[in-house]
Write a protein that holds these residues in place. Structure first.
Motif, short mmCIF file in Angstrom:
data_model
loop_
_atom_site.label_atom_id
_atom_site.label_comp_id
_atom_site.label_asym_id
_atom_site.label_seq_id
_atom_site.Cartn_x
_atom_site.Cartn_y
_atom_site.Cartn_z
N GLY A 228 0.61 -1.21 0.00
CA GLY A 228 -0.08 -0.02 -0.01
C GLY A 228 0.77 1.16 0.00
O GLY A 228 1.90 1.33 0.42
N ARG A 229 0.52 2.26 -0.48
CA ARG A 229 1.08 3.61 -0.77
C ARG A 229 0.66 4.51 0.58
O ARG A 229 0.70 5.73 0.33
N LYS A 230 0.20 4.13 1.57
CA LYS A 230 -0.38 5.22 2.74
C LYS A 230 0.80 5.56 3.16
O LYS A 230 1.85 4.96 3.45
N ARG A 231 0.82 7.17 3.47
CA ARG A 231 2.11 7.83 3.70
C ARG A 231 2.76 7.13 4.87
O ARG A 231 3.83 6.74 4.86
N GLU A 232 2.12 6.77 6.12
CA GLU A 232 2.64 6.49 7.32
C GLU A 232 3.48 4.95 7.01
O GLU A 232 4.26 4.85 7.69
N PHE A 233 2.79 4.03 6.30
CA PHE A 233 3.37 2.85 6.06
C PHE A 233 4.69 2.92 5.09
O PHE A 233 5.52 2.34 5.39
#
Length: 464
Positions: free
Chosen positions: A396-401
């Motif tokens: 996933g490209r979610k910023r926190e990850f």
């Protein structure tokens, strides 16, 4: 107004400082003194031949990048080396670093050497051997006696039964030194032979690039022309099925053609996981020999040889003390010598038991971190940010990850002695280029975002 060589060098220092640790910068870069800049050459002074050789080996590429960035391309680096401090005599040496060599005419990426299209004649093929690693400075002891004898036999006899020669052992025990020595001796005895030393990681990078360019057949054809193929760290092939398959076919062809194959690994063939069984079987066809950790007598002999080679002056009791207290590997022994010499120069202190004791105690604290692994780093990062580890590992490209993965890769590269490929694969199923990019992103962000830097440092403290 023309900028002086000192001002130009200060700009270079700003670039270099961002790319090395504070300890390395203060120990190795700060003592370098700019003397003059003329005819597109920068002359710098270094305090000893030992210092010059270490700078060339470890930092010349980075210095060259800094010079090109600040002063423009094709800048030459020259050294004024103190040869005799008593009489204040110096000698001048050019930088021999690869960064200053002319660009090759054929196209190839920075990490691809040699290409499958080059060097059809024996004299045109660069064997990529390290000229400093020979049998003359490979110190024999009980821990490496069998491997050394087998290596000499392979080097001197075209019809040896030791094919393949599979050398395994822990990190830093001398595997790479030995196989380079074998390659050099073969070139000396049989100069017509096509000898090639290559790391398993670089082999895989070349294969991946050949696949992308649809020239796999050319890649295979090139490797089938090699008379003596030396592959370092074959454990790097683990999990790379297509690379293993290609290497299997190259191995078969060379072996059936009577060509010599030499490999190093960090474990015995039977302990290799995620490797095709048919490859493991072939690894066992010839001689499998282990280089063990050096015993006390060998450690002393290695230290004496290293000190003598570098023209250093270590008291006998210091050599004995180091040998008795540093037991892990040849690399660690030589690293202690380098660090002692550096601290002696930096602090203007004599090399004695006190200096050695202080250094080894600090080194032992570092060694305690060896139990650290990628899983522990991943857990610490997830715990710090209160996020689920499984979610981070997904693509996933979610910023926190994304940021958590980048920090994991940065800390793994900084504290673990594992390959970039292994870091990328274990953390997020990525390749080594993603790890390089992630580490750069973390370093860049730490340079401009104090809050982010504090977060990373807090995670580091939890690991140490």
């Amino acid at each position: 107004m023309q900028i002086s060589h000192k001002e130009l060098w200060n700009e270079c220092l700003n670039f270099i400082r961002d790319n090395v640790s504070d300890e390395h910068f203060n120990t190795w870069i700060r003592p370098i003194t700019p003397l003059e800049f003329k005819e597109n050459s920068l002359l710098v002074a270094v305090p000893s031949m030992f210092f010059y050789e270490y700078i060339e080996e470890q930092f010349a590429t980075l210095i060259k990048k800094a010079l090109n960035k600040v002063m423009g391309t094709n800048v030459k680096l020259k050294y004024s080396v103190m040869a005799d401090a008593t009489n204040n005599q110096t000698v001048q040496w050019d930088s021999n670093n690869m960064a200053s060599l002319p660009v090759k005419k054929h196209k190839e990426s920075v990490n691809e050497s040699p290409t499958p299209f080059a060097a059809q004649a024996p004299q045109d093929l660069d064997p990529h051997l390290n000229p400093k690693l020979t049998f003359d400075n490979f110190i024999e002891g009980m821990s490496n006696k069998l491997c050394r004898a087998a290596g000499l036999s392979v080097a001197k006899d075209e019809s040896t039964a030791f094919n393949p020669l599979f050398i395994y052992g822990g990190s830093g025990v001398g595997k790479t030194h030995l196989v380079n020595a074998i390659g050099a001796k073969i070139k000396e005895v049989f100069p017509h032979k096509r000898v090639l030393y290559i790391s398993a990681h670089l082999f895989r990078v070349q294969y991946t690039d050949a696949t992308r360019k649809n020239v796999v057949n050319d890649f295979i054809n090139f490797y089938q022309t090699i008379d003596v193929l030396i592959i370092d760290d074959v454990q790097e092939f683990a999990n790379w099925k297509s690379t293993q398959n290609t290497f299997f076919h190259i191995f078969n062809y060379l072996q059936q053609s009577g060509k010599q194959i030499i490999m190093t690994c960090d474990k015995a063939p039977s302990e290799l996981h995620d490797m095709e069984e048919r490859l493991i079987t072939r690894f066992k066809w010839g001689l499998t020999a282990e280089i063990e950790k050096p015993n006390l007598e060998l450690r002393k002999n290695i230290l004496k040889s290293k000190v003598q080679r570098d023209g250093l002056n270590f008291p006998e009791e210091v050599i004995d003390y180091i040998a008795e207290n540093v037991e892990e590997s040849v690399r660690e022994l030589e690293g202690i010598v380098v660090s002692l010499m550096a601290r002696s120069i930096l602090l203007s202190k004599n090399i004695d038991i006190d200096l050695a004791s202080h250094l080894i105690k600090n080194n032992n604290k570092m060694m305690e971190r060896k139990n650290l692994n990628i899983d522990m780093i991943m857990d610490s990062v997830c715990k710090h940010f209160n996020i689920d580890r499984n979610a981070v590992s997904k693509k996933g490209r979610k910023r926190e990850f994304v940021q958590a993965r980048q920090i994991m890769m940065y800390l793994s590269k900084k504290y673990l002695n594992v390959s970039l490929a292994q870091i990328g694969m274990q953390i997020a199923g990525k390749d080594h280029s993603t790890v390089i990019y992630s580490c750069k992103k973390v370093v860049d962000l730490m340079g401009v975002d104090k809050a982010f830097k504090a977060e990373v440092e807090e995670i580091e403290k939890s690991l140490l």
